[in-house]
Design an enzyme around this catalytic site. Structure first.
Site, PDB file in Angstrom:
ATOM      1  CG  ASP A 115       0.425   2.198  15.683  1.00 18.59           C
ATOM      2  OD1 ASP A 115       1.258   3.048  15.337  1.00 18.59           O
ATOM      3  OD2 ASP A 115      -0.163   1.445  14.881  1.00 18.59           O
TER       4      ASP A 115
ATOM      5  CG  ASP B  25       4.978   6.865  10.839  1.00 14.88           C
ATOM      6  OD1 ASP B  25       5.584   5.822  10.530  1.00 14.88           O
ATOM      7  OD2 ASP B  25       4.031   6.896  11.646  1.00 14.88           O
TER       8      ASP B  25
HETATM    9  O1  TEU Z   1       0.963   5.178  11.719  1.00 16.44           O
HETATM   10  C1  TEU Z   1      -0.380   5.508  11.467  1.00 16.44           C
HETATM   11  C2  TEU Z   1      -0.689   5.920  10.136  1.00 16.44           C
HETATM   12  O2  TEU Z   1      -1.840   6.295   9.897  1.00 16.44           O
HETATM   13  C3  TEU Z   1       0.361   5.847   9.080  1.00 16.44           C
HETATM   14  O3  TEU Z   1      -0.106   5.127   8.000  1.00 16.44           O
HETATM   15  C4  TEU Z   1       0.727   7.191   8.677  1.00 16.44           C
HETATM   16  O4  TEU Z   1      -0.359   7.810   8.042  1.00 16.44           O
HETATM   17  C5  TEU Z   1       1.853   7.105   7.718  1.00 16.44           C
HETATM   18  O5  TEU Z   1       2.918   6.450   8.358  1.00 16.44           O
HETATM   19  C6  TEU Z   1       2.320   8.474   7.299  1.00 16.44           C
HETATM   20  O6  TEU Z   1       3.349   8.295   6.412  1.00 16.44           O
HETATM   21  C7  TEU Z   1       1.217   4.203  12.677  1.00 16.44           C
HETATM   22  C8  TEU Z   1       2.697   4.011  12.827  1.00 16.44           C
HETATM   23  O7  TEU Z   1       3.287   5.172  13.333  1.00 16.44           O
HETATM   24  C9  TEU Z   1       3.259   3.565  11.505  1.00 16.44           C
HETATM   25  O8  TEU Z   1       4.656   3.437  11.554  1.00 16.44           O
HETATM   26  C10 TEU Z   1       2.617   2.241  11.179  1.00 16.44           C
HETATM   27  O9  TEU Z   1       3.030   1.833   9.908  1.00 16.44           O
HETATM   28  C11 TEU Z   1       1.104   2.313  11.220  1.00 16.44           C
HETATM   29  O10 TEU Z   1       0.614   2.971  12.376  1.00 16.44           O
HETATM   30  C12 TEU Z   1       0.508   0.926  11.233  1.00 16.44           C
HETATM   31  O11 TEU Z   1       0.755   0.332  12.486  1.00 16.44           O
END
Ligand code: TEU
Ligand code: CA
Length: 539
Positions: A200, A317
């Site tokens: 992540d 996401d």
């Molecule tokens: O996402 C990384 C991230 O930068 C997210 O904030 C992304 O920009 C957003 O989901 C877009 O809508 C990762 C994971 O994939 C996400 O599910 C997590 O919430 C995040 O890290 C925090 O761990």
């Protein structure tokens, strides 16, 4: 032992554990539920399952806030269930990839609980602290899930840094003890027999928030090289880092063929092409289609021999691709298949997100039905800042993360077969489950599922898919996505109509002389490409 670089011909399937299959009627997907669906996944033909985090967690961000990296959250099962999943998946020739959230922990992790006790606590330095006074923030950095990125702890007279929610304090990678703890955790899972890891927000590990450096800090690659050497290096696992800011040069470093870092990264350049503002995912804009073709071509040719691509439309996401760049009504089936054909003809490792293989779509619920922390914060912020609620709801229906997180639609039974009839799904099932569900597709040769299955099988049987070079054709065409792959004398073309117009069929000699491997209409028309019509042809 798997053969070297086995992941180059592998296809990965992403499971969002809480939404996949519930086995005990509590409305939340779990490990026994996943085990019960391994036959389905074997039939689809995938090689690897990437599991979004199911470690012990207070679930502030659905598991992306971990309070014990060596245990499974009771809502999903036990460590013994996890061992069983790894073993049973292995019997189906499927490896398991764990989602490691190592940029931050939960604020309920014992490290953070200790860290907050005093400045002298041995765990204090596991997080990022800045001395300060209440109300005088160290700087104006914002957290991704709302509010400032700094949170004050009055007992310490200090702020801690959190890139995401207040309940997700960032780990201090500059502290060698933290890095050693993390490597031990990775090795713990390697010893349990996993096939690899998804990391992540890996590009944030070297951050220096006081200098306003978040992604790609000066020591990032030093840490990654160290992590690889201390853990999965030389072990032939599949590893992928989430890198929103990766450009070609960076990706070559992350995924260099010498194996000193990762197998590949997720880069998201294509996902910004329907955003009005690079920094605001809620700013809707029409897709720059020619830009999309160029971005793919750039990565296909740019990483060739010097790295490795991941290929994906969806993840937990992102909105659902058939709703985003297809038509989830009139041309639901045709456009879902077209999108699959375009992606799966390219070089790289394809990722299929749960439900994508049956054409699951976005939702248009009222705000009360949604659960995602990002979406709920954004709604509050935007509406407070004066945006009309209806306008923000439109953005949420198009972009909200819960679009991807609605329960998997297994059948046309109550709750789509996701949970028992008495169960209450944690997030509302998409009401279209009566006609979009797995049961109606698995044995239908004309289904979206069958198209995915075919595309996945082709990648296994023909090295043209993994090795062939890539040329984009008709770059400036406003509707058609056409490309060629070539390996020695063998060639493949994908000809796809990305829009709803009818177009004259280009390259007709391919249709007559070539072998049509995949097509998304029941019949062929010699001169017309119908809306979303797509061919994959080998010669
Ligand atoms: O996402 C990384 C991230 O930068 C997210 O904030 C992304 O920009 C957003 O989901 C877009 O809508 C990762 C994971 O994939 C996400 O599910 C997590 O919430 C995040 O890290 C925090 O761990
Ligand atoms: Ca359950």
């Amino acid at each position: 032992m798997r053969k070297q670089d086995w992941w180059k011909s592998a296809v990965v399937y992403q499971i969002y554990p809480r939404s996949f299959q519930d086995s005990n009627g509590d409305g939340i997907g779990d490990i026994p539920g996943m085990i019960s669906r391994l036959d389905y996944l074997e039939k689809l033909g995938i090689d690897v399952i990437w599991l979004s985090p199911l470690f012990r967690s207070p679930q502030d961000d659905n598991g992306y806030d971990i309070s014990d990296y060596r245990d499974i959250d009771p809502m999903f099962g036990t460590l013994a269930d996890m061992d069983e999943l790894i073993a049973r998946a292995g019997e189906h020739h499927i490896g398991i990839v764990m989602d490691m959230v190592l940029n931050h922990s939960s604020d309920e992790h014992p490290w953070f609980i200790e860290a907050k006790k005093s400045r002298d606590n041995p765990y204090h330095d596991y997080y990022i602290w800045v001395d300060g006074e209440e109300g005088k923030l160290p700087n104006d950095l914002k957290a991704s899930f709302g509010g400032p990125a700094w949170e004050y702890v009055p007992e310490l007279g200090q702020y801690y840094f959190h890139e995401f929610s207040v309940k997700q304090p960032d780990l201090n990678w500059e502290n060698e003890k933290v890095r050693r703890e993390i490597y031990d955790i990775i090795n713990f899972w390697i010893d349990r027999g996993v096939a690899g890891f998804r990391f992540d927000v890996l590009e944030l590990f070297g951050k220096q928030p006081l200098n306003r450096i978040i992604a790609n800090g000066p020591k990032l690659h030093e840490y990654l090289d160290e992590m690889t050497a201390a853990t999965f290096g030389g072990k032939n696992l599949i590893t992928v880092g989430e890198c929103w800011n990766a450009d070609l040069e960076r990706a070559k470093r992350y995924a260099s063929p010498d194996g000193r870092e990762l197998s590949m990264v997720f880069q998201f350049e294509h996902s910004f092409l329907d955003q009005g503002d690079r920094d605001d995912k809620w700013a809707l804009a029409p897709l720059d289609f020619i830009g999309l073709k160029k971005v793919f071509a750039k990565w296909q040719t740019g990483l060739r021999g010097e790295g490795w691509n991941s290929l994906f439309w969806d993840n937990h996401d992102m909105p659902r691709i058939v709703s985003r760049w297809g038509n989830d009504q009139e041309y639901w089936k045709e456009s879902a298949k077209m999108l699959a054909i375009v992606l799966h003809g390219m070089q790289g490792t394809p990722y299929v997100y749960e439900g994508e293989e049956i054409g699951m779509t976005n939702t248009d619920y009222p705000i009360e039905e949604y659960r995602d922390i990002e979406l709920l914060h954004a709604y509050r912020e935007k509406v407070e800042a004066g945006m009309a609620p209806e306008e923000m709801m439109r953005a949420i229906h198009a972009r909200g993360r819960d679009n991807a997180r609605t329960p998997m639609q297994w059948s046309d039974e109550v709750h789509a077969g996701f949970t028992s009839p008495e169960g209450q799904p944690w997030l509302k099932v998409n009401p279209n489950y009566c006609h979009i569900n797995a049961a109606s597709q698995v044995d239908d040769p004309d289904s979206i599922f069958s198209t995915y299955r075919k595309l996945i099988a082709l990648r296994k049987e023909d090295s043209l898919f993994t090795e062939g070079d890539f040329t984009l054709l008709e770059e400036e065409d406003p509707d058609l996505f056409i490309y060629k792959r070539q390996l020695g004398e063998r060639r493949l073309v994908v000809i796809a109509n990305f829009h709803e117009v009818e177009r004259h069929v280009p390259m007709q000699e391919w249709l007559t002389a070539g072998e049509v491997l995949v097509h998304n209409y029941a019949d062929r028309q010699a001169d017309t490409l119908r809306p979303y019509e797509a061919y994959m042809i080998r010669r």
